[in-house]
Design a protein around this motif. Structure first.
Motif, PDB file in Angstrom:
ATOM      1  N   PRO A   1      -1.819  -5.704  -8.127  1.00 17.90           N
ATOM      2  CA  PRO A   1      -2.797  -6.620  -8.713  1.00 17.90           C
ATOM      3  C   PRO A   1      -2.235  -8.018  -8.973  1.00 17.90           C
ATOM      4  O   PRO A   1      -2.904  -9.011  -8.712  1.00 17.90           O
ATOM      5  CB  PRO A   1      -3.190  -5.931 -10.016  1.00 17.90           C
ATOM      6  N   ALA A   2      -1.002  -8.097  -9.419  1.00 14.03           N
ATOM      7  CA  ALA A   2      -0.454  -9.409  -9.760  1.00 14.03           C
ATOM      8  C   ALA A   2      -0.221 -10.283  -8.530  1.00 14.03           C
ATOM      9  O   ALA A   2       0.031 -11.471  -8.650  1.00 14.03           O
ATOM     10  CB  ALA A   2       0.851  -9.248 -10.541  1.00 14.03           C
ATOM     11  N   ARG A   3      -0.282  -9.694  -7.331  1.00 14.46           N
ATOM     12  CA  ARG A   3      -0.061 -10.468  -6.107  1.00 14.46           C
ATOM     13  C   ARG A   3      -1.366 -10.667  -5.337  1.00 14.46           C
ATOM     14  O   ARG A   3      -1.368 -10.922  -4.132  1.00 14.46           O
ATOM     15  CB  ARG A   3       0.957  -9.744  -5.203  1.00 14.46           C
ATOM     16  N   GLN A   4      -2.478 -10.537  -6.053  1.00 15.47           N
ATOM     17  CA  GLN A   4      -3.819 -10.600  -5.469  1.00 15.47           C
ATOM     18  C   GLN A   4      -4.009 -11.771  -4.504  1.00 15.47           C
ATOM     19  O   GLN A   4      -4.508 -11.597  -3.408  1.00 15.47           O
ATOM     20  CB  GLN A   4      -4.831 -10.713  -6.606  1.00 15.47           C
ATOM     21  N   SER A   5      -3.656 -12.961  -4.920  1.00 15.21           N
ATOM     22  CA  SER A   5      -3.921 -14.123  -4.072  1.00 15.21           C
ATOM     23  C   SER A   5      -2.615 -14.773  -3.601  1.00 15.21           C
ATOM     24  O   SER A   5      -2.588 -15.939  -3.244  1.00 15.21           O
ATOM     25  CB  SER A   5      -4.784 -15.139  -4.832  1.00 15.21           C
ATOM     26  N   ASP A   6      -1.556 -14.004  -3.603  1.00 16.87           N
ATOM     27  CA  ASP A   6      -0.242 -14.528  -3.236  1.00 16.87           C
ATOM     28  C   ASP A   6      -0.052 -14.372  -1.726  1.00 16.87           C
ATOM     29  O   ASP A   6       0.112 -13.272  -1.219  1.00 16.87           O
ATOM     30  CB  ASP A   6       0.825 -13.738  -4.007  1.00 16.87           C
ATOM     31  N   THR A   7      -0.063 -15.515  -1.012  1.00 22.57           N
ATOM     32  CA  THR A   7      -0.010 -15.440   0.452  1.00 22.57           C
ATOM     33  C   THR A   7       1.359 -15.002   0.970  1.00 22.57           C
ATOM     34  O   THR A   7       1.506 -14.739   2.149  1.00 22.57           O
ATOM     35  CB  THR A   7      -0.353 -16.809   1.076  1.00 22.57           C
ATOM     36  N   SER A   8       2.346 -14.924   0.117  1.00 18.53           N
ATOM     37  CA  SER A   8       3.660 -14.483   0.599  1.00 18.53           C
ATOM     38  C   SER A   8       3.802 -12.966   0.546  1.00 18.53           C
ATOM     39  O   SER A   8       4.774 -12.419   1.030  1.00 18.53           O
ATOM     40  CB  SER A   8       4.783 -15.130  -0.221  1.00 18.53           C
ATOM     41  N   TRP A   9       2.814 -12.280  -0.018  1.00 17.74           N
ATOM     42  CA  TRP A   9       2.953 -10.825  -0.134  1.00 17.74           C
ATOM     43  C   TRP A   9       2.702 -10.130   1.202  1.00 17.74           C
ATOM     44  O   TRP A   9       1.759 -10.457   1.922  1.00 17.74           O
ATOM     45  CB  TRP A   9       1.992 -10.261  -1.195  1.00 17.74           C
ATOM     46  N   ARG A  10       3.550  -9.183   1.546  1.00 16.98           N
ATOM     47  CA  ARG A  10       3.323  -8.263   2.654  1.00 16.98           C
ATOM     48  C   ARG A  10       3.587  -6.861   2.123  1.00 16.98           C
ATOM     49  O   ARG A  10       4.403  -6.689   1.217  1.00 16.98           O
ATOM     50  CB  ARG A  10       4.300  -8.512   3.813  1.00 16.98           C
TER      51      ARG A  10
ATOM     52  N   PHE B   1     -12.494   2.382  -4.000  1.00 20.33           N
ATOM     53  CA  PHE B   1     -12.664   1.008  -3.556  1.00 20.33           C
ATOM     54  C   PHE B   1     -12.381  -0.014  -4.649  1.00 20.33           C
ATOM     55  O   PHE B   1     -12.394  -1.204  -4.407  1.00 20.33           O
ATOM     56  CB  PHE B   1     -14.069   0.810  -2.974  1.00 20.33           C
ATOM     57  N   TYR B   2     -12.115   0.430  -5.848  1.00 19.18           N
ATOM     58  CA  TYR B   2     -11.754  -0.471  -6.948  1.00 19.18           C
ATOM     59  C   TYR B   2     -12.841  -1.523  -7.145  1.00 19.18           C
ATOM     60  O   TYR B   2     -12.559  -2.700  -7.388  1.00 19.18           O
ATOM     61  CB  TYR B   2     -10.414  -1.153  -6.652  1.00 19.18           C
ATOM     62  N   ASP B   3     -14.110  -1.103  -7.039  1.00 14.09           N
ATOM     63  CA  ASP B   3     -15.219  -2.051  -7.061  1.00 14.09           C
ATOM     64  C   ASP B   3     -15.644  -2.302  -8.509  1.00 14.09           C
ATOM     65  O   ASP B   3     -16.772  -2.018  -8.906  1.00 14.09           O
ATOM     66  CB  ASP B   3     -16.373  -1.477  -6.232  1.00 14.09           C
ATOM     67  N   PHE B   4     -14.730  -2.806  -9.315  1.00 14.62           N
ATOM     68  CA  PHE B   4     -15.027  -3.106 -10.713  1.00 14.62           C
ATOM     69  C   PHE B   4     -13.978  -4.090 -11.231  1.00 14.62           C
ATOM     70  O   PHE B   4     -12.966  -4.310 -10.573  1.00 14.62           O
ATOM     71  CB  PHE B   4     -15.022  -1.831 -11.566  1.00 14.62           C
ATOM     72  N   ALA B   5     -14.261  -4.673 -12.376  1.00 18.47           N
ATOM     73  CA  ALA B   5     -13.340  -5.652 -12.933  1.00 18.47           C
ATOM     74  C   ALA B   5     -13.528  -5.707 -14.439  1.00 18.47           C
ATOM     75  O   ALA B   5     -14.552  -5.264 -14.970  1.00 18.47           O
ATOM     76  CB  ALA B   5     -13.595  -7.023 -12.331  1.00 18.47           C
TER      77      ALA B   5
ATOM     78  N   GLN C   1     -10.798 -10.891  -0.109  1.00 13.83           N
ATOM     79  CA  GLN C   1     -11.501 -10.893  -1.394  1.00 13.83           C
ATOM     80  C   GLN C   1     -11.580  -9.513  -2.023  1.00 13.83           C
ATOM     81  O   GLN C   1     -12.259  -9.333  -3.024  1.00 13.83           O
ATOM     82  CB  GLN C   1     -12.914 -11.443  -1.214  1.00 13.83           C
ATOM     83  N   ALA C   2     -10.950  -8.524  -1.415  1.00 19.31           N
ATOM     84  CA  ALA C   2     -11.042  -7.173  -1.962  1.00 19.31           C
ATOM     85  C   ALA C   2      -9.667  -6.520  -1.976  1.00 19.31           C
ATOM     86  O   ALA C   2      -8.801  -6.863  -1.194  1.00 19.31           O
ATOM     87  CB  ALA C   2     -12.005  -6.325  -1.143  1.00 19.31           C
ATOM     88  N   ASN C   3      -9.496  -5.607  -2.890  1.00 19.43           N
ATOM     89  CA  ASN C   3      -8.262  -4.842  -2.997  1.00 19.43           C
ATOM     90  C   ASN C   3      -8.698  -3.438  -3.362  1.00 19.43           C
ATOM     91  O   ASN C   3      -9.622  -3.277  -4.153  1.00 19.43           O
ATOM     92  CB  ASN C   3      -7.376  -5.435  -4.095  1.00 19.43           C
ATOM     93  N   GLY C   4      -8.108  -2.420  -2.787  1.00 24.89           N
ATOM     94  CA  GLY C   4      -8.553  -1.073  -3.124  1.00 24.89           C
ATOM     95  C   GLY C   4      -7.684  -0.024  -2.459  1.00 24.89           C
ATOM     96  O   GLY C   4      -6.695  -0.342  -1.810  1.00 24.89           O
ATOM     97  N   ILE C   5      -8.095   1.215  -2.655  1.00 21.76           N
ATOM     98  CA  ILE C   5      -7.322   2.352  -2.175  1.00 21.76           C
ATOM     99  C   ILE C   5      -7.904   2.823  -0.847  1.00 21.76           C
ATOM    100  O   ILE C   5      -9.105   3.038  -0.754  1.00 21.76           O
ATOM    101  CB  ILE C   5      -7.427   3.517  -3.181  1.00 21.76           C
ATOM    102  N   GLY C   6      -7.094   2.979   0.156  1.00 21.76           N
ATOM    103  CA  GLY C   6      -7.553   3.579   1.413  1.00 21.76           C
ATOM    104  C   GLY C   6      -7.634   5.090   1.230  1.00 21.76           C
ATOM    105  O   GLY C   6      -6.725   5.703   0.703  1.00 21.76           O
ATOM    106  N   VAL C   7      -8.733   5.668   1.650  1.00 24.75           N
ATOM    107  CA  VAL C   7      -8.917   7.105   1.444  1.00 24.75           C
ATOM    108  C   VAL C   7      -8.117   7.879   2.487  1.00 24.75           C
ATOM    109  O   VAL C   7      -8.097   7.516   3.658  1.00 24.75           O
ATOM    110  CB  VAL C   7     -10.402   7.482   1.580  1.00 24.75           C
ATOM    111  N   ALA C   8      -7.476   8.964   2.066  1.00 22.73           N
ATOM    112  CA  ALA C   8      -6.687   9.778   2.989  1.00 22.73           C
ATOM    113  C   ALA C   8      -7.608  10.479   3.986  1.00 22.73           C
ATOM    114  O   ALA C   8      -8.695  10.934   3.638  1.00 22.73           O
ATOM    115  CB  ALA C   8      -5.874  10.810   2.209  1.00 22.73           C
ATOM    116  N   VAL C   9      -7.163  10.547   5.244  1.00 18.25           N
ATOM    117  CA  VAL C   9      -7.913  11.275   6.278  1.00 18.25           C
ATOM    118  C   VAL C   9      -8.162  12.710   5.807  1.00 18.25           C
ATOM    119  O   VAL C   9      -9.262  13.244   5.949  1.00 18.25           O
ATOM    120  CB  VAL C   9      -7.112  11.279   7.604  1.00 18.25           C
ATOM    121  N   GLU C  10      -7.138  13.330   5.238  1.00 16.68           N
ATOM    122  CA  GLU C  10      -7.274  14.735   4.828  1.00 16.68           C
ATOM    123  C   GLU C  10      -8.279  14.907   3.697  1.00 16.68           C
ATOM    124  O   GLU C  10      -8.928  15.951   3.601  1.00 16.68           O
ATOM    125  CB  GLU C  10      -5.895  15.298   4.442  1.00 16.68           C
TER     126      GLU C  10
END
Lengths: 667, 612
Positions: free
Chosen positions: A92-101, B53-57, B429-438
């Motif tokens: 979460p802390a690297r949300q908009s950090d373009t250096s993150w891989r 999908f972490y669709d909350f804040a 614009q999104a961050n979340g968990i990828g669901v396992a195939v299994e």
């Protein structure tokens, strides 16, 4: 009893004989890591030792630095990129950090490069049925490529193999036929037979690496110790700081990838037992970071997985340890808005804080403590190192800020303490606890100097500085049991008709564990479950031994869930996911005893600067000269060989019956 | 006004009601509070949209008397956090500040008041200190269903607010700690999947309890004045960081544009987002004039979404570290005409797939800013969330649903100066968990046959983009498929700083008889319009293929070190032909059967690179 903690810089050996604790510190050797272990042990005396308990960060260091052997990864055709994918998410802390891989992704530093990840034509479905039979000819073709590349090991993780290992086992036979019998091979259905392919795959990959790193080392070490006269048991500590006989550890070496920090938690737990205190926050403040862990009702918090790097998951029982980038060597800087910032970068041990005089020019927390008068320039690290206050002052003067020097120093010290306090609060809250119910056990070289100053920020009950705070972690290796454990996955609704199936899973695991251990011990069962519709499990629902009573399982689940999440949903069905058995075989342990006081002496007056607006008149004591029952008021500084305890104004310190320092708010 | 770092000790205390030290400690504390709330909800939620999908804040808001500062927004779904500063204020003002009591929970979900879409329910808990209103802790979370004509709402074909779902104006879900029966009934008389929504909503309220307790303890310890001062400080510091970064680039005016292929009413109209960014000193203006009229089906967004997306673009480029705050946008003015595809109006400008519009806005703003920031420019990501959903009935009669699990959800980022991009992410614009195939296969009658990058699809560059991700799935029982793919006509993964564009994507179905249908994408210059049927039906044994768009490249590919090109050939990201064509690097050997035997032909490489 001997314990050894092999770190990146130093190898610490502790010996306990007739209740007396002795310590040896030998520089570690990357080329021959067994040598300093044998040297330190020999120095302390090996002949009559009954156990030799070993922890090391070699595995973790090899992974983090990617100093890894060349291995291959075999999986179901079309899926070799599960190792590039992980679980997708960014920190979460690297949300908009373009250096993150993704640290282990193909765009950064993969553990196994893509061309050594090969797909095998075969497929099982979720119910274990064969969708595509194993194509042995195709598999042999892929193995030919690996042979050409001279891989040293092979990790195998096929989709849905946690349901049926048939294809993985046959594939392992093919690997042996094509690449030779002496190659290191692990299959996921034996290494970690749990659902969700990514964690199982990464665990299996780490297992192969650890086989290659530890097998030769353990044999070498065992032989040299025997030559040196050792006739007892050699045990390896795992990520939860529980012990395994060395040959058992080498069967599933992913378990020992990260041993060491958890030992400090064990040590705290053992001390807590002796003090009759079961709720502890354990804070190990080192040079670069502070490790925070919990003991609740006398037991450490153990997780069912942990991460070596962000999202690099291992399915191993591990003590939950959370790290914050604040320690004695943390660098002090000024942010764009003018904030005094401590860490996360650290001066480490080389060059170290500016006051070490080893060409470090950036100010650190240690420099602040020196300028404040908490540290003694002549008595640091048992007098081994002289500290130069002038270099520390120059370093703080070089900061680009209008803040006066004394504020830079005072803020830096207090912000370091406050950062650690936030992390402590964080860890306690994450577990649903209230810091006011906890005692803070503070160790590591910088802990006793820094943390009493943060006591009021955490609302913790009190701070305890244990005996030997500088070597307290290594003592944990002599505070723990041998633990054999096993875990299996099966998605089963908790209905009365499921009792026989679940009981069968437990009994089968227990039978095998007893066979492996060759002796009996205490059996502990637990399961991870979830409410119907959830995808994250609520782990470690504890179960009694004996026949399975489904109504009891369900009730225990709801109780555990409510404690963790604050809600109870009795109308939602519960699904069992993983079932775990631990067989604990008691091992010899350290006993903390009352210290002998060398001499009784009064304190010496010193002046402490920059902590408050005006200098403080404080008293300075030698810890060895404080008899049990002594009660002092802050401000006070208590010195011993490898640590300094700083008691702030408004606090009292009492010497407890085991020599521990108990610091509390006065009044 | 004096810059924060130049304030004297007394000046700082006068402005912020606490010393610098306390302000720093409290700024961190606000961030921790919102992250705690989110971490616990993630692992206890029921809906796949929340738990995977972490669709909350979560956010913290200061009191009305301090002009509603938002000093901390969780780093989960940024699309929400940007809108929450305004939506909390809009919701509470409409409900009535004077009616608030301790223990209340106020909810609302109208996109035209709150941004995002009706499934995103906002939960607001006022926090009191003594009898004074000291602030709010808030969560916004996607509910699995909010009524309307399509189960779960995942369709871009809805034509107006009436089809779209239940609209809840601001109202109490709890009053003084007691549930408000009318409100619960209103919701549960109108939504599907109540067995999922009810425990999710109760879990969200448990997180508000936690947030409230943490904020109240903080006020208890530091005092209301210090906490309020620190809230102002956190926002001011973010505003100052943004304007300082803006000052550091040359002034200019830059135009950026990008396009959505169509809506679900027909492929006769494309929707363009056009932005003109004018930067002067430490301020910028983003003008959406020239943007297309609102769409005929629910792919529209609202001005709060536009504001959020501009904020995200600026944060990526100018203040990439740390939490988003309501101060971030202080240096930026927005001009948004009414009735466009990013400022739709009720009742016909329906809003559901707002995030696809956000993706297009982000592309347009990043394209514009790329002209002003030099090598700090970032290439386009795969440009879409590319969400697939499917449902059906098993042979035993039980229904199943798969939402956002096995379509094009995982895709590439674009390259930037820091290096090559990851191929397997969600979107910028999104961050979340990828669901396992299994996990999917144990719940849904589907088999994931393959999921891997396609060679030569990443935008070429000194640092290349991520590759197109190909996913083939086999459907074991009859299924209806709903697609939300709106950017397959042209490459959304634009290159920057001399880098090339990524590939375009597509969707195919091979039906149970073996016939292949090109569902979406370009074929011989002709656009395959995916909404020519309301949804796609398949029989047992049919296969579905998604190929996401590739990410854009950064920098001149002919400058890329040949060794890195060789590694890509060995790893199958680039073919031998692609290496010569896109990078001017000649590679010899057989990368598939003898990967360590391949080599660079230095002479041929020099020839290729000099004759471009």
């Amino acid at each position: 009893m001997l314990g050894v903690d092999v770190g990146g810089t130093f190898t610490d050996v502790v010996s306990v004989r007739d209740g007396r604790i002795e310590v040896a510190k030998v520089p570690s050797s990357a080329a021959d890591p067994a040598a300093p272990v044998v040297e330190g042990a020999t120095r302390l005396g090996l002949e009559d030792a009954s156990v030799f308990n070993h922890a090391s960060t070699m595995g973790l260091n090899a992974v983090i630095t990617r100093a890894l052997p060349k291995i291959a990864f075999l999986t179901t055709e079309g899926h070799r990129d599960i190792l590039d994918r992980g679980r997708i998410w960014r920190p979460p802390a690297r949300q908009s950090d373009t250096s993150w891989r993704r640290p282990f992704g193909d765009a950064a530093r993969p553990l196994v490069p893509r061309y050594l990840r090969r797909g095998i034509r075969e497929r099982l479905l979720a119910d274990g049925s064969v969708h595509v039979p194993l194509d042995e000819e195709q598999a042999r073709g892929e193995l030919e490529v690996l042979k050409r590349c001279n891989v040293e090991g092979v990790a195998i993780c096929l989709l849905n193999a946690y349901v049926d290992p048939v294809h993985e086992r046959r594939l392992r036979e093919l690997v042996r036929e094509e690449l030779g019998d002496d190659l290191a091979v692990s299959i996921s259905s034996e290494t970690s037979p749990l659902a969700k392919e990514y964690a199982r795959a990464s665990t299996t990959v780490i297992d192969v690496f650890m086989k290659l790193i530890f097998t030769g080392y353990a044999q070498e070490l065992g032989e040299r110790l025997r030559e040196a006269g050792f006739g007892g048991e050699l045990n390896f500590a795992d990520c939860a700081a529980t012990l395994l006989p060395w040959d058992e550890a080498l069967e599933q070496p992913f378990r020992i990838v990260f041993a060491g920090p958890a030992a400090g938690t064990m040590s705290s737990q053992r001390l807590g037992e002796a003090l009759g205190d079961g709720n502890l926050v354990c804070c190990d403040v080192g040079g670069t970071s502070t490790d925070v862990s919990l003991v609740v009702d006398g037991a450490p918090f153990v997780e069912n997985t942990f991460e070596l790097e962000h999202d690099l998951i291992i399915n191993a029982l591990s003590t939950e340890i959370s790290s914050v980038g604040a320690g004695g060597g943390s660098i002090v800087s000024i942010s764009a808005s003018g904030d005094v910032v401590v860490g996360p970068s650290s001066a480490g041990s080389d060059p170290g804080p500016a006051c070490y005089g080893r060409s470090g020019t950036l100010p650190t927390v240690t420099d602040a403590a020196l300028l404040m008068g908490i540290l003694d320039p002549d008595g640091f690290a048992g007098g081994a190192l002289k500290l130069d206050p002038e270099l520390a002052r120059k370093a703080f003067a070089s900061l680009d800020t209008p803040l006066p020097l004394e504020q830079r120093i005072g803020f830096a010290f207090r912000i370091a303490a406050a950062n650690i306090a936030e992390e402590v609060t964080n860890v306690v809250l994450r577990r649903g606890g209230d810091p006011r119910d906890f005692t803070l056990v503070v160790y590591g070289a910088a802990g006793p100097m820094l943390l009493p100053a943060a006591l009021h920020l955490m609302h913790a009950r009190r701070v305890v500085v244990p005996p030997h705070p500088g070597n307290f972690s290594a003592l944990g290796l002599l505070s723990t049991d041998l633990v054999y454990y096993d875990v299996r996955s099966a998605y089963v609704p908790l209905l009365p008709e499921s009792a026989a199936q679940i009981e069968g899973v437990f009994e089968e695991m227990e039978r095998r564990l007893r066979e492996r251990a060759g002796k009996d011990g205490e059996v502990r069962r637990s399961f991870d479950g979830r409410l119907f519709g959830q995808s994250w499990e609520t782990p470690f629902v504890q179960l009694p031994a004996g026949p399975i009573d489904i109504a009891d399982l369900v009730e225990r689940f709801h109780e555990t869930y409510e404690r963790r999440y604050g809600n109870r949903f009795p109308y939602i069905p519960v699904q069992g996911v993983s079932y775990r058995v631990e067989l604990r075989v008691p091992s010899e342990k350290i006993e903390f005893t009352s210290p002998a006081v060398e001499s009784d002496s009064a304190g010496r007056a010193i002046e402490l600067r920059h902590f408050a607006d005006d200098p403080l008149e404080a008293a300075e004591y030698e810890r060895v000269a404080l008899p049990v029952g002594t009660r002092l008021s802050g401000p006070a500084v208590i010195r011993e060989g490898l640590a300094t305890t700083f008691v702030v104004p408004g606090q009292t310190v009492t010497v407890g019956h085991l020599g521990e320092l108990v610091i509390e708010a006065a009044g | 006004m004096t810059a924060i770092r130049d304030l004297s000790t007394a000046g700082f205390e006068q402005r912020y009601g606490c010393d610098r030290f306390t302000a720093t400690v409290l700024t961190n504390r606000f961030g921790y509070v919102v992250e705690h709330m989110c971490a616990r909800l993630l692992t206890s939620a029921f809906s796949p949209i929340l738990r995977d999908f972490y669709d909350f804040a979560a956010t913290i808001t200061g009191p009305p008397s301090a002009a509603w500062p938002t000093p901390a927004m969780s780093a989960s779904i940024v699309l929400f956090t940007g809108t929450m500063a305004d939506s909390v204020r809009n919701t509470v003002e409409e409900y009535g500040v004077e009616r608030l009591e301790p223990g209340d929970v106020i909810i609302a979900n109208d996109p035209y008041r709150n941004g995002t879409h009706v499934n995103d329910l906002l939960f607001v808990r006022p926090v009191f200190h003594d009898v004074e209103l000291a602030g709010f802790v808030n969560m916004k979370a996607h509910q699995l269903d909010m009524g309307g004509v399509v189960p779960a709402g995942f369709s871009i074909a809805k034509k107006n607010v009436y089809e779209n779902g239940l609209v809840l104006s601001p109202r109490a879900l709890y009053r003084a700690g007691e549930p408000v029966h009318d409100t619960w009934s209103l919701i549960f008389d109108n939504v599907r999947f109540g067995e999922v929504l009810a425990p999710d909503m109760l879990s969200i309220v448990a997180e508000l309890d936690l947030g409230e307790r943490l904020l109240a303890e903080t006020i208890e310890r530091y005092g209301a004045a210090a906490v309020q001062g620190a809230m102002a400080y956190a926002c001011d510091a973010a505003a100052e960081r943004m304007s300082t970064a803006l000052e550091a680039i040359p002034d200019g005016t830059w135009v950026g544009e990008d396009v959505i292929d169509c809506d679900a009413a027909g492929d006769d109209e494309e929707y363009r987002v056009r932005v003109t960014v004018t930067k002067r000193g430490g301020r910028a203006e983003v003008d959406f004039s020239g943007t297309s009229r609102q769409a005929r089906t629910c792919i529209n967004a609202t001005p709060l979404d536009a504001k959020t997306t501009v904020g995200i673009a600026f944060k990526y480029l100018f203040d990439p570290q740390g939490w988003f705050t309501s101060g971030a946008m202080r240096a930026v003015d927005l001009v948004i005409p009414e009735g466009t595809v990013v400022s739709a109006l009720p009742p016909d400008g329906a809003v559901f797939a707002y995030w696809e519009q956000s993706q297009v806005m982000l592309s347009a703003v990043l394209r514009a800013l790329a002209q002003g920031v030099g090598e700090a420019a970032i290439a386009g990501d795969r440009g879409s969330a590319d969400i697939h959903s499917a449902n059906g009935v098993r042979p035993d009669g039980s229904p199943w649903i798969s939402a956002a699990q096995v379509g094009g959800e995982i895709g590439a980022y674009g390259g930037n100066r820091h290096g090559d991009a990851d191929s397997q992410m969600l979107s910028y614009q999104a961050n979340g968990i990828g669901v396992a195939v299994e996990s999917v296969e144990s719940e849904v009658p589907v088999v994931v046959l393959r999921h891997e990058p396609v060679p030569d699809t990443a935008g070429a560059g000194f640092n290349r983009g991520g590759a197109s991700m190909l996913r083939d799935t086999l459907w074991l029982s009859p299924a209806q498929h709903h697609l939300m793919s709106l950017r397959y006509k042209r490459a959304p993964g634009f290159g920057v700083h001399g880098g090339g564009d990524g590939s375009t994507g597509g969707i195919w179905i091979t039906d149970e008889t073996g016939e292949e249908i090109h569902v979406a994408g370009m074929e011989d210059g002709v656009y395959r319009y995916p909404y020519r049927v309301p949804f796609w039906e398949t029989g047992p044994g049919a296969r579905l293929r998604y190929a996401t768009a590739g990410g854009g490249g950064w920098g001149d590919p002919f400058e890329r070190e040949p060794e890195r090109v060789l590694r890509d050939v060995r790893d199958g990201y680039v073919t031998i032909e692609g290496a010569a064509r896109d990078y001017g690097v000649a590679v010899t050997g057989d990368p598939e059967r003898d990967p360590e035997g391949i080599a660079i032909d230095t002479e041929a490489t020099e020839r290729l690179r000099s004759t471009r």
